[in-house]
Motif scaffolding. Structure first.
Motif, PDB file in Angstrom:
ATOM      1  N   VAL A  28      33.588  39.399  46.343  1.00 11.35           N
ATOM      2  CA  VAL A  28      33.948  40.364  47.385  1.00 11.35           C
ATOM      3  C   VAL A  28      34.305  41.732  46.815  1.00 11.35           C
ATOM      4  CG1 VAL A  28      34.695  38.536  48.954  1.00 11.35           C
ATOM      5  CG2 VAL A  28      36.389  39.680  47.480  1.00 11.35           C
ATOM      6  N   GLY A  29      34.141  41.911  45.509  1.00  6.97           N
ATOM      7  CA  GLY A  29      34.367  43.229  44.936  1.00  6.97           C
ATOM      8  C   GLY A  29      35.633  43.397  44.134  1.00  6.97           C
ATOM      9  N   ASN A  30      36.352  42.281  43.882  1.00  8.14           N
ATOM     10  CA  ASN A  30      37.530  42.310  43.021  1.00  8.14           C
ATOM     11  C   ASN A  30      38.661  43.125  43.665  1.00  8.14           C
ATOM     12  OD1 ASN A  30      39.204  41.943  40.736  1.00  8.14           O
ATOM     13  ND2 ASN A  30      37.576  42.444  39.295  1.00  8.14           N
ATOM     14  N   TYR A  31      39.790  43.213  42.958  1.00  9.51           N
ATOM     15  CA  TYR A  31      40.841  44.137  43.364  1.00  9.51           C
ATOM     16  C   TYR A  31      40.281  45.556  43.259  1.00  9.51           C
ATOM     17  CZ  TYR A  31      44.507  40.549  43.059  1.00  9.51           C
ATOM     18  OH  TYR A  31      45.295  39.440  43.261  1.00  9.51           O
ATOM     19  N   ARG A  32      40.810  46.461  44.075  1.00  8.05           N
ATOM     20  CA  ARG A  32      40.359  47.838  43.996  1.00  8.05           C
ATOM     21  C   ARG A  32      41.508  48.778  44.369  1.00  8.05           C
ATOM     22  NH1 ARG A  32      36.134  47.990  49.166  1.00  8.05           N
ATOM     23  NH2 ARG A  32      37.660  47.451  50.784  1.00  8.05           N
ATOM     24  N   ALA A  33      41.366  50.033  43.976  1.00  6.79           N
ATOM     25  CA  ALA A  33      42.428  51.023  44.176  1.00  6.79           C
ATOM     26  C   ALA A  33      42.241  51.833  45.449  1.00  6.79           C
ATOM     27  CB  ALA A  33      42.492  51.954  42.967  1.00  6.79           C
ATOM     28  N   LYS A  34      41.331  51.409  46.322  1.00  9.36           N
ATOM     29  CA  LYS A  34      41.017  52.170  47.533  1.00  9.36           C
ATOM     30  C   LYS A  34      42.202  52.246  48.486  1.00  9.36           C
ATOM     31  CE  LYS A  34      37.490  52.431  51.181  1.00  9.36           C
ATOM     32  NZ  LYS A  34      36.244  51.807  51.718  1.00  9.36           N
ATOM     33  N   TYR A  35      43.059  51.218  48.479  1.00 13.00           N
ATOM     34  CA  TYR A  35      44.223  51.174  49.361  1.00 13.00           C
ATOM     35  C   TYR A  35      45.481  51.011  48.504  1.00 13.00           C
ATOM     36  CZ  TYR A  35      40.651  50.488  52.924  1.00 13.00           C
ATOM     37  OH  TYR A  35      39.557  50.654  53.736  1.00 13.00           O
ATOM     38  N   PRO A  36      46.018  52.108  47.962  1.00 10.34           N
ATOM     39  CA  PRO A  36      47.143  52.040  47.027  1.00 10.34           C
ATOM     40  C   PRO A  36      48.344  51.286  47.594  1.00 10.34           C
ATOM     41  CG  PRO A  36      46.244  54.265  47.130  1.00 10.34           C
ATOM     42  CD  PRO A  36      45.587  53.492  48.234  1.00 10.34           C
ATOM     43  N   ALA A  37      48.920  50.432  46.757  1.00 17.20           N
ATOM     44  CA  ALA A  37      50.120  49.649  47.081  1.00 17.20           C
ATOM     45  C   ALA A  37      49.867  48.569  48.123  1.00 17.20           C
ATOM     46  CB  ALA A  37      51.278  50.548  47.523  1.00 17.20           C
ATOM     47  N   ALA A  38      48.613  48.430  48.584  1.00 22.43           N
ATOM     48  CA  ALA A  38      48.261  47.346  49.509  1.00 22.43           C
ATOM     49  C   ALA A  38      47.025  46.624  48.993  1.00 22.43           C
ATOM     50  CB  ALA A  38      48.025  47.891  50.919  1.00 22.43           C
ATOM     51  N   GLU A  39      46.908  46.548  47.662  1.00 20.09           N
ATOM     52  CA  GLU A  39      45.737  45.916  47.048  1.00 20.09           C
ATOM     53  C   GLU A  39      45.628  44.436  47.397  1.00 20.09           C
ATOM     54  OE1 GLU A  39      49.007  44.614  44.717  1.00 20.09           O
ATOM     55  OE2 GLU A  39      48.520  46.647  45.320  1.00 20.09           O
ATOM     56  N   ASP A  40      46.776  43.801  47.659  1.00 19.59           N
ATOM     57  CA  ASP A  40      46.753  42.382  48.003  1.00 19.59           C
ATOM     58  C   ASP A  40      46.181  42.153  49.401  1.00 19.59           C
ATOM     59  OD1 ASP A  40      48.960  43.705  49.051  1.00 19.59           O
ATOM     60  OD2 ASP A  40      50.342  42.019  48.811  1.00 19.59           O
ATOM     61  N   LEU A  41      46.660  42.909  50.387  1.00 15.42           N
ATOM     62  CA  LEU A  41      46.131  42.767  51.741  1.00 15.42           C
ATOM     63  C   LEU A  41      44.653  43.122  51.782  1.00 15.42           C
ATOM     64  CD1 LEU A  41      46.597  42.167  54.729  1.00 15.42           C
ATOM     65  CD2 LEU A  41      47.280  44.561  55.030  1.00 15.42           C
ATOM     66  N   ASP A  42      44.262  44.155  51.076  1.00 15.23           N
ATOM     67  CA  ASP A  42      42.852  44.541  51.010  1.00 15.23           C
ATOM     68  C   ASP A  42      41.998  43.379  50.510  1.00 15.23           C
ATOM     69  OD1 ASP A  42      40.434  46.038  50.794  1.00 15.23           O
ATOM     70  OD2 ASP A  42      40.934  46.534  48.713  1.00 15.23           O
ATOM     71  N   LEU A  43      42.450  42.730  49.430  1.00 17.76           N
ATOM     72  CA  LEU A  43      41.702  41.599  48.884  1.00 17.76           C
ATOM     73  C   LEU A  43      41.698  40.425  49.857  1.00 17.76           C
ATOM     74  CD1 LEU A  43      40.176  40.212  46.573  1.00 17.76           C
ATOM     75  CD2 LEU A  43      42.405  39.497  45.659  1.00 17.76           C
ATOM     76  N   PHE A  44      42.846  40.088  50.428  1.00 11.15           N
ATOM     77  CA  PHE A  44      42.916  38.942  51.334  1.00 11.15           C
ATOM     78  C   PHE A  44      41.992  39.113  52.539  1.00 11.15           C
ATOM     79  CE2 PHE A  44      47.635  38.370  49.963  1.00 11.15           C
ATOM     80  CZ  PHE A  44      47.225  37.854  48.751  1.00 11.15           C
ATOM     81  N   LEU A  45      41.956  40.315  53.104  1.00 14.99           N
ATOM     82  CA  LEU A  45      41.113  40.556  54.276  1.00 14.99           C
ATOM     83  C   LEU A  45      39.639  40.416  53.932  1.00 14.99           C
ATOM     84  CD1 LEU A  45      42.991  43.578  55.904  1.00 14.99           C
ATOM     85  CD2 LEU A  45      42.984  41.189  56.677  1.00 14.99           C
ATOM     86  N   ARG A  46      39.243  40.914  52.770  1.00 13.83           N
ATOM     87  CA  ARG A  46      37.838  40.778  52.363  1.00 13.83           C
ATOM     88  C   ARG A  46      37.496  39.321  52.068  1.00 13.83           C
ATOM     89  NH1 ARG A  46      37.250  43.464  47.554  1.00 13.83           N
ATOM     90  NH2 ARG A  46      39.411  44.157  47.450  1.00 13.83           N
ATOM     91  N   LEU A  47      38.422  38.583  51.475  1.00 14.89           N
ATOM     92  CA  LEU A  47      38.180  37.161  51.230  1.00 14.89           C
ATOM     93  C   LEU A  47      38.024  36.404  52.550  1.00 14.89           C
ATOM     94  CD1 LEU A  47      40.653  36.409  48.292  1.00 14.89           C
ATOM     95  CD2 LEU A  47      38.164  36.400  48.178  1.00 14.89           C
ATOM     96  N   MET A  48      38.857  36.726  53.540  1.00 16.65           N
ATOM     97  CA  MET A  48      38.805  36.025  54.820  1.00 16.65           C
ATOM     98  C   MET A  48      37.520  36.300  55.583  1.00 16.65           C
ATOM     99  SD  MET A  48      42.676  36.244  56.332  1.00 16.65           S
ATOM    100  CE  MET A  48      44.058  35.563  55.411  1.00 16.65           C
ATOM    101  N   ASP A  49      36.855  37.402  55.280  1.00 20.72           N
ATOM    102  CA  ASP A  49      35.577  37.682  55.933  1.00 20.72           C
ATOM    103  C   ASP A  49      34.481  36.720  55.489  1.00 20.72           C
ATOM    104  OD1 ASP A  49      36.509  39.770  57.457  1.00 20.72           O
ATOM    105  OD2 ASP A  49      35.937  41.332  56.034  1.00 20.72           O
ATOM    106  N   ARG A  50      34.661  36.101  54.309  1.00 21.98           N
ATOM    107  CA  ARG A  50      33.608  35.243  53.768  1.00 21.98           C
ATOM    108  C   ARG A  50      34.061  33.822  53.456  1.00 21.98           C
ATOM    109  NH1 ARG A  50      30.321  38.393  49.098  1.00 21.98           N
ATOM    110  NH2 ARG A  50      29.419  36.301  49.009  1.00 21.98           N
ATOM    111  N   TYR A  51      35.368  33.625  53.276  1.00 19.20           N
ATOM    112  CA  TYR A  51      35.881  32.324  52.859  1.00 19.20           C
ATOM    113  C   TYR A  51      37.107  31.966  53.706  1.00 19.20           C
ATOM    114  CZ  TYR A  51      33.308  33.749  48.621  1.00 19.20           C
ATOM    115  OH  TYR A  51      32.362  34.195  47.737  1.00 19.20           O
TER     116      TYR A  51
END
Length: 273
Positions: A177-200
């Motif tokens: 899903v693109g790994n952790y990323r700096a696109k959403y500073p200080a909310a990298e965990d929510l960003d990752l979780f939401l992308r994971l939930m779109d596929r898994y």
């Protein structure tokens, strides 16, 4: 660490699991956190030293092989975690168990999470309930996010779906899903979780797995506001107008933006104690 411990860590029951901990200074917290892991098999841990001065030194923890990945300069937790996942993928680990310096693991946390993820191949992330404590180790409140993947998906914008330092991640899914990323500073965990939930699927084990240390004196207003802004941006990207929980989540984030941090913590202690 000796070569024998390293070899055992790669051959035992937790051979495909790695503890992933970013760290910026705080040597004593790093040592205390790693020493808290109590498992019946050797454990491998990767510390991503995010430009600490002086550099983090790998402590000698019995039954644990510790490797340090040094970032060239302090670049923030988002980039440190991205580099950590890349390193674990290169080393062939299937699972990354997150924890932050200063937090403590419950006994057998890794074994419990690995067993559940092995039994549920569709899971990309698995959190656990988290006991929030103060700097003195005194309990403040318990975070009990939903265990069921379907409920978690429905409520993902209403409340944090998983306590980030309690989560075990499937490394290949994070990479997909693109790994952790700096696109959403200080909310990298929510960003990752939401992308994971779109596929898994994502879930939580409904039992305590982590002591999370709440350092109220260390919370800066600047970082908190940045986190809320990033959360609002993510909520808008993933917003479903037909789900009332998404509307409630937006309202909640706006309320957080105007409410003092300490007042919010007092409310949590009353509601979650």
């Amino acid at each position: 660490m000796t070569n024998s411990i390293e070899s055992a860590a790669r051959e035992g029951a937790l051979a495909d699991v790695a503890v992933l901990m970013p760290a910026y200074n705080g040597q004593a917290d790093v040592e205390r956190t790693l020493a808290s892991f109590k498992e019946e098999a050797p454990v491998y841990a990767l510390i991503v030293d995010d430009g600490s001065t002086p550099p983090i030194v790998a402590p000698d923890v019995p039954g644990m092989h510790i490797e340090i990945l040094r970032m060239p300069k302090n670049g923030g937790i988002e980039r440190a975690l991205e580099a950590g996942i890349d390193a674990l993928a290169e080393r062939g680990f299937r699972y990354a168990a997150r924890i932050d310096a200063g937090d403590l693991a419950f006994a057998h946390r890794l074994a419990k999470q690995r067993a559940r993820m092995e039994a549920s191949p569709t899971l990309a992330a698995l959190g656990m309930w988290t006991q929030v404590v103060n700097r003195a180790g005194e309990p403040l409140f318990m975070l009990r996010p939903a265990a069921d993947p379907a409920r978690l998906r429905r409520e993902r914008l209403l409340r944090s779906p998983m306590a980030h330092p309690s989560v075990m991640l499937r490394v290949d899914a994070v990479k997909a899903v693109g790994n952790y990323r700096a696109k959403y500073p200080a909310a990298e965990d929510l960003d990752l979780f939401l992308r994971l939930m779109d596929r898994y699927e994502c879930a939580n084990l409904p039992e305590p797995g982590l002591y999370y240390e709440l350092n109220e004196g260390g919370i800066s207003a600047t970082k908190r506001r940045r986190q809320i802004v990033s959360t609002l941006r993510l909520q808008l990207v993933h917003f479903n107008a037909l789900n009332w929980r998404d509307w409630a989540g937006l309202a909640k984030s706006l309320l957080h933006f105007v409410t003092p941090y300490r007042a919010l913590q007092r409310v949590k202690r009353v509601l979650l104690a």
